[in-house]
Motif scaffolding. Structure first.
Motif, PDB file in Angstrom:
ATOM      1  N   PRO A 146       2.816   7.359  20.126  1.00 57.75           N
ATOM      2  CA  PRO A 146       2.852   8.738  19.623  1.00 57.75           C
ATOM      3  C   PRO A 146       4.043   9.062  18.737  1.00 57.75           C
ATOM      4  N   HIS A 147       5.097   8.240  18.765  1.00 57.15           N
ATOM      5  CA  HIS A 147       6.239   8.501  17.898  1.00 57.15           C
ATOM      6  C   HIS A 147       6.042   7.919  16.500  1.00 57.15           C
ATOM      7  N   ALA A 148       4.915   7.215  16.288  1.00 56.71           N
ATOM      8  CA  ALA A 148       4.623   6.627  14.982  1.00 56.71           C
ATOM      9  C   ALA A 148       3.844   7.607  14.117  1.00 56.71           C
ATOM     10  N   ARG A 149       3.821   7.333  12.814  1.00 58.81           N
ATOM     11  CA  ARG A 149       2.947   8.038  11.887  1.00 58.81           C
ATOM     12  C   ARG A 149       1.904   7.047  11.389  1.00 58.81           C
ATOM     13  N   VAL A 150       0.637   7.435  11.451  1.00 62.36           N
ATOM     14  CA  VAL A 150      -0.459   6.516  11.136  1.00 62.36           C
ATOM     15  C   VAL A 150      -1.298   7.098  10.004  1.00 62.36           C
ATOM     16  N   PHE A 151      -1.566   6.260   9.012  1.00 65.16           N
ATOM     17  CA  PHE A 151      -2.370   6.648   7.861  1.00 65.16           C
ATOM     18  C   PHE A 151      -3.594   5.736   7.801  1.00 65.16           C
ATOM     19  N   ALA A 152      -4.760   6.336   7.604  1.00 70.51           N
ATOM     20  CA  ALA A 152      -6.010   5.573   7.589  1.00 70.51           C
ATOM     21  C   ALA A 152      -6.750   5.814   6.280  1.00 70.51           C
ATOM     22  N   ALA A 153      -7.332   4.739   5.722  1.00 72.98           N
ATOM     23  CA  ALA A 153      -8.073   4.820   4.470  1.00 72.98           C
ATOM     24  C   ALA A 153      -9.505   4.370   4.683  1.00 72.98           C
ATOM     25  N   GLU A 154     -10.449   5.120   4.117  1.00 73.98           N
ATOM     26  CA  GLU A 154     -11.876   4.759   4.146  1.00 73.98           C
ATOM     27  C   GLU A 154     -12.507   5.210   2.828  1.00 73.98           C
ATOM     28  N   ASN A 155     -13.388   4.365   2.254  1.00 72.52           N
ATOM     29  CA  ASN A 155     -13.976   4.724   0.958  1.00 72.52           C
ATOM     30  C   ASN A 155     -15.504   4.756   0.972  1.00 72.52           C
ATOM     31  N   SER A 156     -16.106   4.674   2.145  1.00 73.43           N
ATOM     32  CA  SER A 156     -17.561   4.815   2.253  1.00 73.43           C
ATOM     33  C   SER A 156     -17.890   6.261   2.611  1.00 73.43           C
ATOM     34  N   LEU A 177      -5.823  10.978   7.466  1.00 73.24           N
ATOM     35  CA  LEU A 177      -6.987  10.261   6.943  1.00 73.24           C
ATOM     36  C   LEU A 177      -7.142  10.560   5.462  1.00 73.24           C
ATOM     37  N   ALA A 178      -7.436   9.527   4.684  1.00 73.71           N
ATOM     38  CA  ALA A 178      -7.650   9.704   3.247  1.00 73.71           C
ATOM     39  C   ALA A 178      -8.922   8.985   2.825  1.00 73.71           C
ATOM     40  N   PHE A 179      -9.679   9.633   1.926  1.00 75.26           N
ATOM     41  CA  PHE A 179     -10.844   8.997   1.318  1.00 75.26           C
ATOM     42  C   PHE A 179     -10.354   8.265   0.075  1.00 75.26           C
ATOM     43  N   ILE A 180     -10.129   6.955   0.200  1.00 70.02           N
ATOM     44  CA  ILE A 180      -9.547   6.185  -0.881  1.00 70.02           C
ATOM     45  C   ILE A 180      -9.866   4.713  -0.686  1.00 70.02           C
ATOM     46  N   ASP A 181     -10.009   3.989  -1.780  1.00 73.73           N
ATOM     47  CA  ASP A 181     -10.244   2.552  -1.711  1.00 73.73           C
ATOM     48  C   ASP A 181      -8.993   1.865  -1.176  1.00 73.73           C
ATOM     49  N   LEU A 182      -9.181   0.872  -0.320  1.00 75.29           N
ATOM     50  CA  LEU A 182      -8.025   0.238   0.312  1.00 75.29           C
ATOM     51  C   LEU A 182      -7.111  -0.441  -0.703  1.00 75.29           C
ATOM     52  N   ALA A 183      -7.666  -0.902  -1.824  1.00 74.90           N
ATOM     53  CA  ALA A 183      -6.848  -1.591  -2.816  1.00 74.90           C
ATOM     54  C   ALA A 183      -5.811  -0.668  -3.439  1.00 74.90           C
ATOM     55  N   HIS A 184      -6.070   0.635  -3.437  1.00 72.54           N
ATOM     56  CA  HIS A 184      -5.170   1.596  -4.085  1.00 72.54           C
ATOM     57  C   HIS A 184      -4.563   2.577  -3.082  1.00 72.54           C
ATOM     58  N   ALA A 185      -4.631   2.253  -1.812  1.00 71.47           N
ATOM     59  CA  ALA A 185      -4.271   3.215  -0.776  1.00 71.47           C
ATOM     60  C   ALA A 185      -2.769   3.442  -0.681  1.00 71.47           C
ATOM     61  N   PHE A 186      -2.392   4.691  -0.569  1.00 69.24           N
ATOM     62  CA  PHE A 186      -1.073   5.161  -0.165  1.00 69.24           C
ATOM     63  C   PHE A 186       0.093   4.566  -0.971  1.00 69.24           C
ATOM     64  N   PRO A 187       0.070   4.679  -2.300  1.00 68.80           N
ATOM     65  CA  PRO A 187       1.219   4.176  -3.079  1.00 68.80           C
ATOM     66  C   PRO A 187       2.526   4.857  -2.703  1.00 68.80           C
ATOM     67  N   GLU A 188       2.427   6.085  -2.187  1.00 72.34           N
ATOM     68  CA  GLU A 188       3.636   6.803  -1.786  1.00 72.34           C
ATOM     69  C   GLU A 188       4.329   6.155  -0.587  1.00 72.34           C
ATOM     70  N   LEU A 189       3.631   5.241   0.089  1.00 70.17           N
ATOM     71  CA  LEU A 189       4.209   4.568   1.258  1.00 70.17           C
ATOM     72  C   LEU A 189       4.743   3.176   0.935  1.00 70.17           C
ATOM     73  N   ASP A 190       4.695   2.776  -0.316  1.00 67.34           N
ATOM     74  CA  ASP A 190       5.105   1.414  -0.688  1.00 67.34           C
ATOM     75  C   ASP A 190       6.487   1.076  -0.137  1.00 67.34           C
ATOM     76  N   GLY A 191       6.545  -0.070   0.560  1.00 72.59           N
ATOM     77  CA  GLY A 191       7.814  -0.570   1.067  1.00 72.59           C
ATOM     78  C   GLY A 191       8.332   0.113   2.310  1.00 72.59           C
ATOM     79  N   THR A 192       7.495   0.945   2.964  1.00 72.81           N
ATOM     80  CA  THR A 192       7.970   1.696   4.134  1.00 72.81           C
ATOM     81  C   THR A 192       7.177   1.427   5.411  1.00 72.81           C
ATOM     82  N   VAL A 193       6.134   0.623   5.339  1.00 68.63           N
ATOM     83  CA  VAL A 193       5.166   0.506   6.441  1.00 68.63           C
ATOM     84  C   VAL A 193       5.546  -0.630   7.387  1.00 68.63           C
ATOM     85  N   SER A 194       5.528  -0.332   8.673  1.00 64.01           N
ATOM     86  CA  SER A 194       5.857  -1.341   9.688  1.00 64.01           C
ATOM     87  C   SER A 194       4.654  -2.194  10.066  1.00 64.01           C
TER      88      SER A 194
END
Length: 292
Positions: A146-156, A177-194
Motif C-alpha cells: 500500500p505504500h507503493a504507487r502503481v500505474f497500469a496500461a491497457e489498450n484494448s 489506470l491509463a488507456f495507452i499502448d504499452l510501447a508508449h506508456a508513462f513517459p513521465e515515469l522514465d527512470g523512476t520505476v522500481s
C-alpha cells in the motif's frame, strides 16, 4: 435429475452435474459443480458442501437456474464468464468477453512483482503493469504494497471496460489506470520505476491452445505474440529499460518453454541477473531481471 415437483438434494444435484461436466471434458467437474451451485445459492463452496452433508433439497427455481448454468459450462464457456468473477489472490475481479481471464499461475507472477516492490529502497516505490487486462497484477501490487504507487496500461477497448470496473471496485487510491499502448506508456515515469511487470501475449501464432476455454473465449490479442510468441516481450524489454531506474526489476510471465529465450533476450538488451522461476506445478512461468 429429479423432477421440478421433487427437487433433488444438493448432494444428488452435485453428483449429477459433475458427471455431466466430466462427460463434456471439463477439467475439474466436481469443483465446477460446487462453484456453480455456490453462485446460484449466493453462498461459498463451504456453504454448498455443508448443504450437501445436511441433505438439503434445492429450491425448484434454483434447479432451473442451475440447469442453464451447467449447459453453458458444458459448452466449455469459462466458469468465470458464467459467474462474472475471477478470484485472484485476495481479490475478486469482474471478467467477461473481451478480457483475458486471470489464471492461478499468474498469482505467482504477481508475488514476484510484490516481493520486488516491497523490497524497494524508496519509501514510495513505483510499479507499472503493462497490458494489465483485468487489472489483476496491478491491483494485487497496489493492495498488497500500500505504500507503493502503481500505474497500469491497457489498450484494448473491450478489455478496458473490465479493467476500469475492477479499479473502481477495488478502490485502491494508490493505483492509476491509463488507456495507452504499452510501447508508449508513462513517459513521465522514465527512470523512476522500481518494478515493471507484465503478463503479455506469448503464445506463438501457429500454436493452438489446448483448452477450449482459452482457444474460443480469451481474446486473441491477449494470447498470440508473433511467430515465436516473443514479439511483445521484445517491446517490454525496451520499455522496461526506459521506465526502470538502476536496480529496478522486470517481471514477465511466459510459457513453460520460453524461459531460456527470454533470459537471452533480456541479457542481450543489457538487463542483468536474468532468472526464470517455476510456478507451483514446477513449470517455468516467469523471468525476472535487474536494470543495470
Amino acid at each position: 435429475m429429479a423432477s421440478p415437483e421433487t427437487p433433488p438434494t444438493t448432494a444428488a444435484w452435485l453428483r449429477d452435474a459433475a458427471a455431466r461436466l466430466a462427460q463434456a471434458g471439463v477439467p475439474d467437474p466436481d469443483v465446477d459443480a460446487e462453484l456453480l451451485a455456490a453462485f446460484a445459492l449466493q453462498t461459498g463452496r463451504g456453504g454448498v458442501q455443508a448443504a450437501a452433508i445436511r441433505g438439503d433439497a434445492l429450491p425448484a427455481e434454483v434447479v432451473r437456474q442451475l440447469e442453464t448454468l451447467v449447459e453453458r459450462r458444458m459448452t466449455r464457456e469459462p466458469l468465470q464468464h458464467i459467474t462474472g468473477l475471477a478470484p485472484f489472490r485476495h481479490l475478486e475481479l469482474r471478467v467477461g468477453p473481451g478480457v483475458f481471464v486471470p489464471r492461478p499461475e499468474t498469482e505467482m507472477v504477481a508475488q514476484l512483482a510484490i516481493d520486488a516492490l516491497a523490497a524497494a529502497a524508496s519509501p514510495s516505490p513505483i510499479a507499472v503493469d503493462l497490458g494489465t487486462g483485468s487489472g489483476a497484477i496491478a491491483l494485487a501490487m497496489a493492495t498488497e504494497v500500500p505504500h507503493a504507487r502503481v500505474f497500469a496500461a491497457e489498450n484494448s477497448v473491450d478489455a478496458f471496460v473490465w479493467t476500469k470496473e475492477n479499479f473502481e471496485r477495488v478502490g485502491a487510491d494508490n493505483a492509476a489506470l491509463a488507456f495507452i499502448d504499452l510501447a508508449h506508456a508513462f513517459p513521465e515515469l522514465d527512470g523512476t520505476v522500481s518494478v515493471v511487470a507484465s503478463n503479455p501475449p506469448y503464445v506463438p501464432d501457429a500454436a493452438i491452445p489446448r483448452d477450449p476455454e482459452v482457444r474460443f473465449f480469451d481474446p486473441p490479442a491477449a494470447l498470440y505474440g508473433g511467430g515465436d510468441g516473443l514479439d511483445v516481450v521484445r517491446i517490454l524489454s525496451g520499455v522496461g529499460l526506459r521506465l526502470a531506474h538502476p536496480g529496478g526489476t522486470i517481471v514477465i510471465e511466459h510459457g513453460e518453454w520460453q524461459g531460456e529465450a527470454i533470459r537471452d533476450l533480456l541479457t542481450a538488451d543489457g538487463w542483468r541477473a536474468a532468472s526464470t522461476h517455476p510456478d507451483l506445478t514446477m513449470r517455468d512461468r516467469a523471468t525476472t531481471a535487474i536494470r543495470p
